[in-house]
Design a protein around this motif. Structure first.
Motif, PDB file in Angstrom:
ATOM      1  N   SER A  95       0.804  -1.219   0.000  1.00 36.70           N
ATOM      2  CA  SER A  95       0.000   0.000   0.000  1.00 36.70           C
ATOM      3  C   SER A  95       0.838   1.270   0.000  1.00 36.70           C
ATOM      4  O   SER A  95       0.288   2.369  -0.106  1.00 36.70           O
ATOM      5  CB  SER A  95      -0.913   0.004   1.236  1.00 36.70           C
ATOM      6  N   LEU A 126      -2.656  -3.653  -1.190  1.00 43.03           N
ATOM      7  CA  LEU A 126      -3.817  -2.977  -1.760  1.00 43.03           C
ATOM      8  C   LEU A 126      -4.946  -3.982  -1.983  1.00 43.03           C
ATOM      9  O   LEU A 126      -4.709  -5.151  -2.313  1.00 43.03           O
ATOM     10  CB  LEU A 126      -3.436  -2.315  -3.085  1.00 43.03           C
ATOM     11  N   ALA A 130      -9.536   0.419  -2.391  1.00 39.56           N
ATOM     12  CA  ALA A 130      -8.511   1.243  -1.745  1.00 39.56           C
ATOM     13  C   ALA A 130      -8.356   2.558  -2.498  1.00 39.56           C
ATOM     14  O   ALA A 130      -8.483   2.611  -3.728  1.00 39.56           O
ATOM     15  CB  ALA A 130      -7.174   0.499  -1.703  1.00 39.56           C
ATOM     16  N   LEU A 132      -5.737   5.862  -2.855  1.00 35.14           N
ATOM     17  CA  LEU A 132      -4.397   6.399  -2.574  1.00 35.14           C
ATOM     18  C   LEU A 132      -4.273   7.774  -3.236  1.00 35.14           C
ATOM     19  O   LEU A 132      -4.633   7.922  -4.415  1.00 35.14           O
ATOM     20  CB  LEU A 132      -3.303   5.471  -3.115  1.00 35.14           C
TER      21      LEU A 132
END
Length: 342
Positions: A95, A126, A130, A132
Motif C-alpha cells: 500500500s 492494496l 482502496a 491512494l
C-alpha cells in the motif's frame, strides 16, 4: 442458381469462421485472457493525469500488472484527476507504492507503481476499493521520464556552464593581456619627441633605431673625411710617444723605489740591535718597577714603608738644623777673632 438455403449456410459459415479467427487472434495476442482474469480496483488521486488515458498500462516496477479502467477529472472544489486502476489479483501490491509517469518518446504513457526501498513483506497490501492517497492528504504528483532526465542533466550542465564561464574569464584575461601588449608595442615603436625627451621620458625602440642610424651616418661621414683621419692618425702617434715616455718614467721610478727599499732594509737591520737593547732596558725597568711595588730594596722600602720614609725625613731635618747651627758658630768665631780652618 443456388438456393437461398445454401446461400444462408455459406454466409453463416463465413461468419463463424470470422468469429473463430477473431477468437484465435485474441488468444494469440493475450487480449482474450483479460476476459477471464480476476481483478481488483484501486483509485488514485492525482494532481494531473499528465498524458495518461483510460486504457493506459499499469506497471509494477516496469512489469505490466493491469491497466487504467477509468480516468476522470475532479470537479470543483476538488482539483486534479481520479484514476481507477484494474489490477490482476495475482499481484499483491504494497500500500506504500509511489506512482510514477512512465512516458516514452514513441507510444502511450504508462503508470508505473514503484515500491520504495526498505519495504518489508508485512507491509499491508492494496485491495478493492482502496484509495491512494487517503482522503485529506495531498494527491500524487506524477514525475515523468523527462523530469528525471532534467535532474540528471542539470548537474553536468551546471559543471559545463561553470567550465564555460571559467574559459570565458580566461579568454577575457588573455584578450586584455594581448591588448596591453599591443598598446606597449605601439608605444615602443612610436618615436619620442624632443619635448617628451626633455621631460624625462625613456627612449623607445624607434628613437633608439633613429639614434643608431644617426651614429652610423656620422661614422660613415667621419670615415670618409681624409683630413680628419690624418688628424686622428697624428694624435694616435703623439699618444703612442707619450705612452712610451711614461713607460720609461715608470721604470726609472721603479728602480729608485727599489734602491730606497734596499736602504730602508739596511737601516732596519742596523736598528735591530738597538731596538733589542731598548727592549731589554724596558724589561729591566719593568722588573725594577715590580720590585719597588713589592717593597724590595731601598727604593721599595721607601715606596712601601712609611715609617722608613718618615725617619729619613726627620734625620734630614735634624741634619739641616745642625748645619745651620754650625754655620752660626763659625760666623761667631770669626767675629771674635778665633781662626777656624776646615
Amino acid at each position: 442458381m443456388k438456393s437461398p438455403l445454401a446461400r444462408d449456410f455459406l454466409v453463416g459459415l463465413t461468419a463463424l469462421l470470422g468469429a473463430a479467427g477473431l477468437i484465435v487472434i485474441l488468444f494469440v495476442t493475450g487480449e482474450a485472457r483479460r476476459v477471464f482474469e480476476r481483478n481488483y480496483f484501486v483509485t488514485l488521486r492525482l494532481e494531473s493525469a499528465a498524458g495518461l488515458t483510460s486504457n493506459s498500462r499499469v506497471l509494477l516496477n516496469g512489469v505490466r500488472v493491469g491497466q487504467i479502467a477509468e480516468l476522470r477529472p475532479m470537479l470543483p472544489p476538488a482539483t486534479g484527476a481520479r484514476a481507477v486502476l484494474r489490477i490482476r489479483t495475482d499481484y499483491q501490491i504494497p500500500s506504500n507504492v509511489m506512482p510514477k509517469l512512465n512516458s516514452a518518446l514513441i507510444g502511450d504513457a504508462a503508470l508505473d507503481l514503484v515500491i520504495p526501498p526498505g519495504t518489508t513483506p508485512d507491509q499491508p497490501k492494496l485491495a478493492t476499493g482502496a484509495v491512494l492517497p487517503a482522503e485529506g492528504e495531498a494527491p500524487f504528483r506524477l514525475s515523468g521520464l523527462f523530469d528525471g532526465l532534467a535532474e540528471q542533466v542539470q548537474g553536468p550542465l551546471s559543471d559545463l556552464t561553470g567550465e564555460v564561464k571559467r574559459v570565458s574569464s580566461n579568454f577575457d584575461t588573455l584578450t586584455k593581456t594581448y591588448t596591453e601588449l599591443g598598446e606597449r608595442a605601439t608605444d615602443l615603436l612610436r618615436p619620442v619627441s624632443p619635448d617628451e625627451a626633455a621631460a624625462g621620458k625613456a627612449p623607445t625602440l624607434a628613437t633608439l633605431i633613429a639614434s643608431a642610424n644617426t651614429a652610423i651616418t656620422n661614422a660613415n661621414r667621419w670615415l670618409g673625411d681624409d683630413s680628419l683621419l690624418t688628424s686622428v692618425r697624428d694624435s694616435a702617434e703623439k699618444i703612442n710617444a707619450f705612452v712610451e715616455r711614461a713607460d720609461g718614467a715608470v721604470k726609472t721610478l721603479e728602480t729608485k723605489a727599489s734602491a730606497g727599499l734596499d736602504a730602508i732594509t739596511a737601516a732596519s737591520n742596523q736598528a735591530a740591535p738597538t731596538l733589542r737593547k731598548i727592549q731589554d732596558a724596558a724589561e729591566q725597568l719593568q722588573a725594577l718597577t715590580i720590585s719597588i711595588n713589592q717593597g724590595q730594596g731601598t727604593l721599595g722600602q721607601l715606596a712601601t714603608n712609611p715609617d722608613l720614609y718618615n725617619s729619613l725625613r726627620d734625620a734630614a731635618k735634624r741634619l739641616d738644623r745642625t748645619l745651620t747651627e754650625l754655620q752660626l758658630l763659625i760666623e761667631k768665631s770669626k767675629a771674635e777673632g778665633i781662626p777656624i780652618r776646615l
